[in-house]
Design a protein around this motif. Structure first.
Motif, short mmCIF file in Angstrom:
data_model
loop_
_atom_site.label_atom_id
_atom_site.label_comp_id
_atom_site.label_asym_id
_atom_site.label_seq_id
_atom_site.Cartn_x
_atom_site.Cartn_y
_atom_site.Cartn_z
N ILE A 7 5.99 4.93 3.50
CA ILE A 7 4.84 4.12 3.10
C ILE A 7 4.86 4.04 1.57
O ILE A 7 4.99 5.05 0.89
N LEU A 82 -3.49 3.57 4.10
CA LEU A 82 -2.21 3.98 4.64
C LEU A 82 -2.06 3.54 6.11
O LEU A 82 -0.98 3.17 6.55
N ARG A 95 4.85 -0.50 4.83
CA ARG A 95 4.90 0.60 5.79
C ARG A 95 6.06 0.39 6.75
O ARG A 95 6.25 -0.71 7.29
N LEU A 99 2.96 4.52 13.76
CA LEU A 99 1.90 5.27 13.10
C LEU A 99 0.80 5.64 14.07
O LEU A 99 0.40 4.84 14.91
N ILE A 177 4.71 8.48 11.83
CA ILE A 177 3.77 8.74 10.73
C ILE A 177 2.44 9.19 11.33
O ILE A 177 1.89 8.52 12.21
#
Length: 284
Positions: A7, A82, A95, A99, A177
């Motif tokens: 990221i 994020l 990114r 995630l 992530i």
């Protein structure tokens, strides 16, 4: 070959517009209600909050990052950037990788629908296909421990039951992530132990982990890198002990430390999450 998880934030700014902040007295509010209603706003009543100010970060595979800072420093806002749930007013975010964000875990749940229906709704929101959700539904139901309650509308659940269901769905898939806002504690002691063990496995298997926390024992044990935020800006970004020492130097007068009480996360679990060769320091 797949691109490594990462990221990148480049000069990111987040701004919020708050309305009605210019008239906070009871008299002014009553006058405004009588004249233009609650939704009639003057330009002078608009207040802008600059939640993040020029934040630049590079997160790459292997990073275990703790976000620290006082209340209102921008930790939760940064997590949402994020995660992609907040779009910057200025700056760029890039990114790479799947995630999971373990905050707002009840987002997208329909309180009028049953628990089974919400497994599907929440799973779709997390990016799973209907086939993927159905393949995992039985395991999700078993982990939640809600059994026959899953056939009932969620509005009949206690708050703890809602969180159990949301956590079971949100942690059903391992992502590259992992973003957390504080360490999750849900349900009774038996479920909490299972939830912490599952979360520990997710942390261990994730390629990038970012956690915002007020718990120094947790940050010290889990993170190799710490980002210290103040007033929406990065004060310091570096090795855990270096940043925590600098943060500690700004102790509240008379207390000797600005750190809060130790985390309720068990030392044995912290030891399991700590990087190899790291000793877990228990509070005294």
């Amino acid at each position: 070959m797949d691109e490594p998880a990462s990221i990148t934030l480049d000069n990111v700014h987040i701004e919020y517009a708050l309305y009605g902040m210019g008239s906070r007295s009871l008299k002014k509010n009553l006058l405004r209600l009588g004249s233009v209603g609650w939704f009639g706003k003057d330009a002078g009543e608009l207040e802008r909050v600059h939640a993040l100010k020029g934040v630049t970060l590079n997160l790459s595979e292997g990073d275990r990052v703790g976000l620290i800072g006082g209340n209102g420093a921008g930790k939760s806002t940064l997590l949402r950037v994020l995660a992609g749930s907040l779009r910057p007013a200025r700056g760029r975010v890039r990114r790479v990788g799947t995630l999971s964000s373990l905050f707002d875990v009840t987002l997208g749940m329909n309180l009028e629908a049953t628990g089974w229906d919400n497994i599907i709704l929440r799973g779709l929101l997390l990016g799973l296909t209907t086939r993927e959700i159905r393949a995992r539904a039985s395991e999700i139901a078993e982990f939640s421990g809600l059994h026959d309650h899953l056939y009932r509308p969620v509005h009949t659940y206690s708050s703890g039951m809602v969180l159990r269901l949301a956590f079971a769905v949100s942690t059903a898939v391992q992502s590259e992530i992992l973003l957390l806002d504080e360490w999750i504690g849900v349900g009774d002691a038996e479920f909490l132990n299972r939830a912490q063990q599952r979360l520990g496995t997710m942390v261990a298997n994730a390629r990038i982990v970012v956690i915002a926390s007020h718990s120094v024992p947790l940050v010290r044990s889990l993170c190799k890198r710490v980002v210290w935020l103040r007033d929406g800006q990065v004060v310091q970004d570096g090795p855990t002990e270096t940043v925590l020492d600098a943060y500690s130097a700004e102790a509240v007068p008379g207390t000797g430390s600005i750190f809060p009480a130790p985390s309720s996360v068990s030392p044995s679990l912290l030891a399991g999450l700590a990087p190899a060769g790291t000793a877990v320091q228990e509070a005294t």
